[in-house]
Motif scaffolding. Structure first.
Motif, PDB file in Angstrom:
ATOM      1  N   MET A 218       6.020  -8.875  -5.362  1.00  0.00           N
ATOM      2  CA  MET A 218       4.791  -9.611  -5.590  1.00  0.00           C
ATOM      3  C   MET A 218       3.739  -8.634  -6.093  1.00  0.00           C
ATOM      4  N   VAL A 219       3.098  -8.962  -7.184  1.00  0.00           N
ATOM      5  CA  VAL A 219       2.125  -8.095  -7.835  1.00  0.00           C
ATOM      6  C   VAL A 219       0.915  -7.833  -6.942  1.00  0.00           C
ATOM      7  N   ALA A 220       0.512  -8.810  -6.129  1.00  0.00           N
ATOM      8  CA  ALA A 220      -0.661  -8.651  -5.271  1.00  0.00           C
ATOM      9  C   ALA A 220      -0.497  -7.508  -4.285  1.00  0.00           C
ATOM     10  N   PHE A 221       0.738  -7.188  -3.934  1.00  0.00           N
ATOM     11  CA  PHE A 221       0.981  -6.144  -2.946  1.00  0.00           C
ATOM     12  C   PHE A 221       1.428  -4.831  -3.574  1.00  0.00           C
ATOM     13  N   HIS A 222       1.484  -4.756  -4.891  1.00  0.00           N
ATOM     14  CA  HIS A 222       1.888  -3.511  -5.546  1.00  0.00           C
ATOM     15  C   HIS A 222       0.638  -2.679  -5.832  1.00  0.00           C
ATOM     16  N   ASP A 223       0.398  -1.693  -4.972  1.00  0.00           N
ATOM     17  CA  ASP A 223      -0.796  -0.839  -5.077  1.00  0.00           C
ATOM     18  C   ASP A 223      -0.432   0.583  -4.637  1.00  0.00           C
ATOM     19  N   PRO A 224       0.411   1.293  -5.413  1.00  0.00           N
ATOM     20  CA  PRO A 224       0.854   2.623  -4.998  1.00  0.00           C
ATOM     21  C   PRO A 224      -0.275   3.648  -4.861  1.00  0.00           C
ATOM     22  N   SER A 225      -1.413   3.407  -5.493  1.00  0.00           N
ATOM     23  CA  SER A 225      -2.530   4.361  -5.392  1.00  0.00           C
ATOM     24  C   SER A 225      -3.371   4.109  -4.138  1.00  0.00           C
ATOM     25  N   GLY A 226      -3.291   2.923  -3.573  1.00  0.00           N
ATOM     26  CA  GLY A 226      -4.081   2.570  -2.394  1.00  0.00           C
ATOM     27  C   GLY A 226      -5.497   2.160  -2.724  1.00  0.00           C
ATOM     28  N   ALA A 227      -5.805   1.907  -3.983  1.00  0.00           N
ATOM     29  CA  ALA A 227      -7.167   1.559  -4.398  1.00  0.00           C
ATOM     30  C   ALA A 227      -7.618   0.217  -3.828  1.00  0.00           C
ATOM     31  N   ARG A 228      -6.732  -0.762  -3.762  1.00  0.00           N
ATOM     32  CA  ARG A 228      -7.110  -2.099  -3.279  1.00  0.00           C
ATOM     33  C   ARG A 228      -6.984  -2.246  -1.770  1.00  0.00           C
ATOM     34  N   HIS A 229      -5.947  -1.659  -1.176  1.00  0.00           N
ATOM     35  CA  HIS A 229      -5.632  -1.914   0.228  1.00  0.00           C
ATOM     36  C   HIS A 229      -5.943  -0.743   1.158  1.00  0.00           C
ATOM     37  N   GLY A 230      -6.467   0.343   0.631  1.00  0.00           N
ATOM     38  CA  GLY A 230      -6.820   1.483   1.480  1.00  0.00           C
ATOM     39  C   GLY A 230      -5.673   2.449   1.727  1.00  0.00           C
ATOM     40  N   LEU A 231      -4.463   1.958   1.704  1.00  0.00           N
ATOM     41  CA  LEU A 231      -3.248   2.771   1.839  1.00  0.00           C
ATOM     42  C   LEU A 231      -2.342   2.416   0.667  1.00  0.00           C
ATOM     43  N   PRO A 232      -1.524   3.344   0.206  1.00  0.00           N
ATOM     44  CA  PRO A 232      -0.543   2.953  -0.804  1.00  0.00           C
ATOM     45  C   PRO A 232       0.274   1.770  -0.270  1.00  0.00           C
ATOM     46  N   THR A 233       0.421   0.744  -1.089  1.00  0.00           N
ATOM     47  CA  THR A 233       1.021  -0.506  -0.637  1.00  0.00           C
ATOM     48  C   THR A 233       2.092  -0.963  -1.616  1.00  0.00           C
ATOM     49  N   TRP A 234       3.199  -1.460  -1.046  1.00  0.00           N
ATOM     50  CA  TRP A 234       4.294  -1.984  -1.843  1.00  0.00           C
ATOM     51  C   TRP A 234       4.713  -3.330  -1.279  1.00  0.00           C
ATOM     52  N   PRO A 235       5.302  -4.183  -2.138  1.00  0.00           N
ATOM     53  CA  PRO A 235       5.876  -5.420  -1.607  1.00  0.00           C
ATOM     54  C   PRO A 235       7.163  -5.119  -0.846  1.00  0.00           C
ATOM     55  N   TRP A 236       7.620  -6.079  -0.067  1.00  0.00           N
ATOM     56  CA  TRP A 236       8.826  -5.930   0.745  1.00  0.00           C
ATOM     57  C   TRP A 236       9.994  -5.418  -0.111  1.00  0.00           C
ATOM     58  N   GLY A 237      10.617  -4.340   0.339  1.00  0.00           N
ATOM     59  CA  GLY A 237      11.807  -3.798  -0.324  1.00  0.00           C
ATOM     60  C   GLY A 237      11.525  -2.892  -1.503  1.00  0.00           C
ATOM     61  N   ALA A 238      10.258  -2.628  -1.815  1.00  0.00           N
ATOM     62  CA  ALA A 238       9.948  -1.840  -3.004  1.00  0.00           C
ATOM     63  C   ALA A 238       9.338  -0.478  -2.686  1.00  0.00           C
ATOM     64  N   ALA A 239       9.262  -0.101  -1.427  1.00  0.00           N
ATOM     65  CA  ALA A 239       8.674   1.197  -1.058  1.00  0.00           C
ATOM     66  C   ALA A 239       9.625   2.332  -1.426  1.00  0.00           C
ATOM     67  N   PRO A 240       9.086   3.524  -1.672  1.00  0.00           N
ATOM     68  CA  PRO A 240       9.947   4.676  -1.946  1.00  0.00           C
ATOM     69  C   PRO A 240      10.898   4.935  -0.779  1.00  0.00           C
ATOM     70  N   ALA A 241      12.056   5.477  -1.066  1.00  0.00           N
ATOM     71  CA  ALA A 241      13.118   5.660  -0.069  1.00  0.00           C
ATOM     72  C   ALA A 241      12.722   6.615   1.055  1.00  0.00           C
ATOM     73  N   HIS A 242      11.794   7.538   0.807  1.00  0.00           N
ATOM     74  CA  HIS A 242      11.424   8.499   1.847  1.00  0.00           C
ATOM     75  C   HIS A 242      10.368   7.958   2.819  1.00  0.00           C
ATOM     76  N   LEU A 243       9.882   6.733   2.595  1.00  0.00           N
ATOM     77  CA  LEU A 243       8.909   6.116   3.490  1.00  0.00           C
ATOM     78  C   LEU A 243       9.608   5.044   4.321  1.00  0.00           C
ATOM     79  N   LEU A 244       9.534   5.191   5.646  1.00  0.00           N
ATOM     80  CA  LEU A 244      10.228   4.286   6.552  1.00  0.00           C
ATOM     81  C   LEU A 244       9.279   3.747   7.611  1.00  0.00           C
TER      82      LEU A 244
END
Length: 127
Positions: free
Chosen positions: A1-27
């Motif tokens: 979902m585009v609304a939750f794709h914010d890898p820079s954290g500009a919109r949500h305060g923290l880098p944000t990804w939609p379900w299943g799209a986070a980098p593999a080293h983040l758990l």
């Protein structure tokens, strides 16, 4: 979902990804626990956000914090005394004060006694 794709954290305060799209080293904490790890004091490195499909939370935005697995530390091993204290605490939750038996299940906190010792009116109030 585009609304939750914010890898820079500009919109949500923290880098944000939609379900299943986070980098593999983040758990998540749960994923770290399955690997025998804990965050170890590090701040969240990001978050995953999604819309809930469960009836009770339908449409709600849910989130899970993400931690860098490379900075995670091994889970602590509880001491024998801690394990004994935990076993005693869990046993106390199963022990009925009225019939003085270990019922094998955690007593309902509303009743304070086992289901066999509870008044029928109290049982009806639970349902």
């Amino acid at each position: 979902m585009v609304a939750f794709h914010d890898p820079s954290g500009a919109r949500h305060g923290l880098p944000t990804w939609p379900w299943g799209a986070a980098p593999a080293h983040l758990l998540t904490r749960g994923q770290l626990r399955l690997q025998g790890l804990r965050p170890g004091g590090q701040a969240p490195a990001g978050q995953v956000r999604w819309r809930s499909r469960k009836a009770a939370h339908a449409g709600w935005v849910r989130e899970a914090l993400l931690y860098d697995v490379r900075l995670a530390k091994p889970r602590r091993t509880p001491s024998a005394a801690q394990l004994q204290a935990l076993a005693r605490a869990l046993a106390a939750r199963r022990h009925c004060p009225r019939c003085r038996t270990d019922r094998g299940y955690v007593l309902p906190s509303r009743l304070g006694v086992c289901l066999d010792c509870a008044d029928p009116a109290e049982l009806a109030a639970l349902h």
